[in-house]
Structure formats: structure tokens, C-alpha cells
Write an enzyme that holds these catalytic residues in place. Structure first.
Site, PDB file in Angstrom:
ATOM      1  N   ASP A  21      58.971  -6.200 -18.810  1.00 25.89           N
ATOM      2  CA  ASP A  21      58.685  -6.074 -17.379  1.00 25.89           C
ATOM      3  C   ASP A  21      59.859  -6.421 -16.470  1.00 25.89           C
ATOM      4  O   ASP A  21      59.676  -6.576 -15.270  1.00 25.89           O
ATOM      5  CB  ASP A  21      57.489  -6.951 -17.007  1.00 25.89           C
ATOM      6  N   ASN A  22      61.065  -6.548 -17.037  1.00 27.88           N
ATOM      7  CA  ASN A  22      62.209  -6.820 -16.162  1.00 27.88           C
ATOM      8  C   ASN A  22      63.482  -6.246 -16.765  1.00 27.88           C
ATOM      9  O   ASN A  22      63.603  -6.083 -17.993  1.00 27.88           O
ATOM     10  CB  ASN A  22      62.369  -8.307 -15.886  1.00 27.88           C
ATOM     11  N   ALA A  24      66.614  -7.387 -16.928  1.00 28.51           N
ATOM     12  CA  ALA A  24      67.462  -8.262 -17.738  1.00 28.51           C
ATOM     13  C   ALA A  24      67.020  -8.292 -19.196  1.00 28.51           C
ATOM     14  O   ALA A  24      67.843  -8.211 -20.116  1.00 28.51           O
ATOM     15  CB  ALA A  24      67.445  -9.675 -17.157  1.00 28.51           C
ATOM     16  N   ALA A  25      65.717  -8.392 -19.422  1.00 32.06           N
ATOM     17  CA  ALA A  25      65.198  -8.424 -20.794  1.00 32.06           C
ATOM     18  C   ALA A  25      65.407  -7.085 -21.486  1.00 32.06           C
ATOM     19  O   ALA A  25      65.746  -7.031 -22.684  1.00 32.06           O
ATOM     20  CB  ALA A  25      63.720  -8.778 -20.777  1.00 32.06           C
ATOM     21  N   ARG A  26      65.234  -5.993 -20.766  1.00 34.58           N
ATOM     22  CA  ARG A  26      65.448  -4.660 -21.348  1.00 34.58           C
ATOM     23  C   ARG A  26      66.918  -4.479 -21.760  1.00 34.58           C
ATOM     24  O   ARG A  26      67.213  -3.919 -22.815  1.00 34.58           O
ATOM     25  CB  ARG A  26      65.042  -3.579 -20.347  1.00 34.58           C
ATOM     26  N   CYS A  63      72.097   5.144 -23.831  1.00 35.73           N
ATOM     27  CA  CYS A  63      71.307   3.920 -23.972  1.00 35.73           C
ATOM     28  C   CYS A  63      70.700   3.534 -22.622  1.00 35.73           C
ATOM     29  O   CYS A  63      70.888   4.220 -21.623  1.00 35.73           O
ATOM     30  CB  CYS A  63      72.164   2.785 -24.528  1.00 35.73           C
ATOM     31  N   CYS A  66      73.203   3.234 -19.687  1.00 33.26           N
ATOM     32  CA  CYS A  66      74.121   4.335 -19.391  1.00 33.26           C
ATOM     33  C   CYS A  66      73.940   4.864 -17.971  1.00 33.26           C
ATOM     34  O   CYS A  66      74.843   5.482 -17.414  1.00 33.26           O
ATOM     35  CB  CYS A  66      73.925   5.466 -20.395  1.00 33.26           C
ATOM     36  N   CYS A  78      68.809  -7.684  11.774  1.00 31.81           N
ATOM     37  CA  CYS A  78      68.360  -7.240  13.095  1.00 31.81           C
ATOM     38  C   CYS A  78      67.005  -6.535  13.015  1.00 31.81           C
ATOM     39  O   CYS A  78      66.177  -6.655  13.926  1.00 31.81           O
ATOM     40  CB  CYS A  78      69.402  -6.328  13.739  1.00 31.81           C
TER      41      CYS A  78
END
Length: 307
Positions: A21-22, A24-26, A63, A66, A78
Site C-alpha cells: 500500500d505504499n 517505498a515498500a514496493r 521494473c 522505470c 496563497c
């Protein structure tokens, strides 16, 4: 844990299925599989959309990294402070208000205003006072604290908006903001028996709050924060969608802002949480279809490995 979940560990498998689900882990699993030369079936869903992709170093296909991944949207200060036009703008503003109230470094909030400047802030004195009063269990009673909270709500949602109108800051705005009525704020903040909507019997997170409801909820949130701090609880310095107090405050504070600027639709606690946390609801049928696509790719890969 690199000592366990490393290249050697991944090498013990014939293939890997991913449904994380994120990003970084993938990326982590993607790199491990490439290093171990183990096929990876990468999959994910976003609402009604989904995909399943085979990543195989031996096949020389692209991958996971890529192609650049989209980054979280950043909104100009603003827009957040002066010309909001979407619910997400008011929710970002409310998250900054949470930071202004509870972060140890008040200057980290984009709503912070330097009191040494030429232009007098309409609300920073009250913010400073409230930050001093919240932990003071001996010198500040409940009535005095409630009065300060009411004055702050009036400053944020009436005085500050009127100040901007008088300075003609909204001449080019699609919708001219309308300050929350001072009498409404006064009545809602001084009524000690006014129950916050989230504490009423039969409350549901999908209910949409009125202006009066939002004010009562805001007062309740800050009073609850004071009681928590005085009992030794340390509040989160930054907004977290999974913190109930923080999410309650953001929901009501953002809706009051939306009422002022005529932004629709007004958000329920549930929908505000989805926007605040960038959450797209999971659709069970989408997940099932994508999981099925992954299994089909498993058959193809295993068949190829057995030939």
C-alpha cells in the site's frame, strides 16, 4: 529488517506476488527481486482501477521504478490562506490550524503570523494565549478557557475574513467569502450544554455538520485537548488522520472555512478523513479481479519454469 528480508531470503522463492500500500515498500521488494533474479508480479488498485504487471529481470522488461511515480500534490500558500476553491484547500488549512495549536514550534504552521510585523494579526495573540492556557490546570478554569476558544473561533472565521474583505483581497475571487455570523459564534461557544455532534447519541461519521455543529465540535475538540494535556497526555505535534481528536478538529474547522467561501460539498467526518489522508476507498470487486489477474500470471510463470 534487512537481516531477514534480504536478497538471500527472496532467492528462496520461485516468484513473488506484491500487493503493498505504499511506494517505498514496493520499491524495496522490486529491488530485492531484481537483485535475486526472481520474477515479481506487481499489482495494485485505486478505486475502480487496477493493474497487474510482471517484472522479470531475465525477460528485460521494465521494473517498478522505470517510470516516475506521481508525487503528492502541494498547494500554494496563497491559495490555502486566501483563495480556497476546493474542499482539499480548506482541509489543508485546517491541518495547519492543528499544527498552529499543538505543534511545539508554532512557527512551523503556514498560518503563523509574526507579531513583530507592521500588520497586526487578528488571531495570533489568542493562539499564544490558548497555547499557554491549555496545560494550565490551576490558573485557568473551564469557563475562562471556553471564552478564549470562542474568541479564537470569532477571530479566525469572522474578524480575519472581514479584515481581508476590507482590504479588497477578494476582488477577483469567483465567490466572495461571507464571515460566520458573530452572534452564531457567540451563542454556540457560550452554550456549555451544547453537545458536539460526534458525542451525540446515534452519531454516524457520514453525517454532514451545520455551522452550529462545526462550532460546537471545534470547542469540544480544544476543550478535550486541554483535559488530555492536563492529565499528562502528549498530543501529536502533526496531524494524523488516525488520531480521532485531530481528525475531529480538521473536519469541523475545514467545514467552517468551506461555509465561508461557499465551497461544496460540505464534508462529513468520513469524507474529510479520506481527503485528509489521501485515501481512495478500496473496492472489493476491483481487488478480486486484480488478484485473479495475478494468479493467471502465476500460472504462466510456473509453466514456463517447468518447461
Amino acid at each position: 529488517d534487512n537481516s531477514k528480508f534480504n536478497v538471500q531470503y527472496v532467492s528462496s522463492f520461485d516468484l513473488v506476488l506484491n500487493a503493498l500500500d505504499n511506494i517505498a515498500a514496493r520499491r524495496r521488494v522490486n529491488r530485492l527481486c531484481l537483485a535475486a533474479s526472481v520474477p515479481l508480479i506487481e499489482a495494485g488498485t485505486t478505486g475502480y482501477l487496477g493493474q497487474a504487471t510482471v517484472i522479470d529481470k531475465a525477460s528485460e522488461v521494465e521494473c517498478y521504478e522505470c517510470q516516475a511515480k506521481t508525487t503528492q500534490k502541494v498547494y500554494p500558500i496563497c491559495t490555502i490562506r486566501s483563495t480556497p476553491s476546493m474542499p482539499v484547500h480548506t482541509i489543508v488549512w485546517a491541518k495547519e490550524l492543528y499544527k498552529l495549536l499543538f505543534n511545539p514550534k508554532v512557527e512551523d504552521s503556514m498560518l503563523f503570523e509574526d507579531q513583530t510585523g507592521d500588520e497586526k494579526s487578528t488571531y495570533m495573540d489568542l493562539i499564544t494565549q490558548l497555547r499557554l492556557d491549555l496545560p494550565d490546570s490551576k490558573g485557568v478554569d473551564e469557563d475562562k478557557l471556553r471564552e478564549t476558544v470562542g474568541n479564537l473561533i470569532h477571530a479566525l472565521y469572522n474578524t480575519e475574513i472581514q479584515k481581508q474583505l476590507d482590504m479588497e483581497r477578494f476582488k477577483t475571487a469567483q465567490k466572495v467569502p461571507t464571515p460566520i455570523c458573530a452572534e452564531l459564534i457567540k451563542n454556540a461557544t457560550r452554550e456549555k450544554d451544547a453537545c458536539a455532534p460526534s458525542k451525540r447519541s446515534g452519531y454516524k461519521q457520514t453525517q454532514v455538520w451545520s455551522r452550529e455543529d462545526c462550532i460546537a465540535e471545534a470547542v469540544s475538540c480544544i476543550m478535550d485537548a486541554a483535559f488530555a494535556i492536563r492529565s499528562g497526555v502528549t498530543l501529536l505535534p502533526e496531524f494524523d488522520k488516525d488520531d480521532v481528536l485531530a481528525m475531529r478538529l480538521v473536519a469541523c474547522a475545514s467545514n467552517l472555512r468551506s461555509y465561508i467561501f461557499g465551497i461544496e460539498p460540505i464534508q462529513s467526518y468520513y469524507s474529510a478523513k479520506g481527503i485528509a489522508g489521501n485515501i481512495i476507498p478500496a473496492i472489493a470487486t476491483t481487488n478480486a479481479i486484480v488478484a485473479g489477474l495475478q494468479v493467471l500470471q502465476v500460472f504462466h510463470i510456473l509453466k514456463k519454469q517447468m518447461e
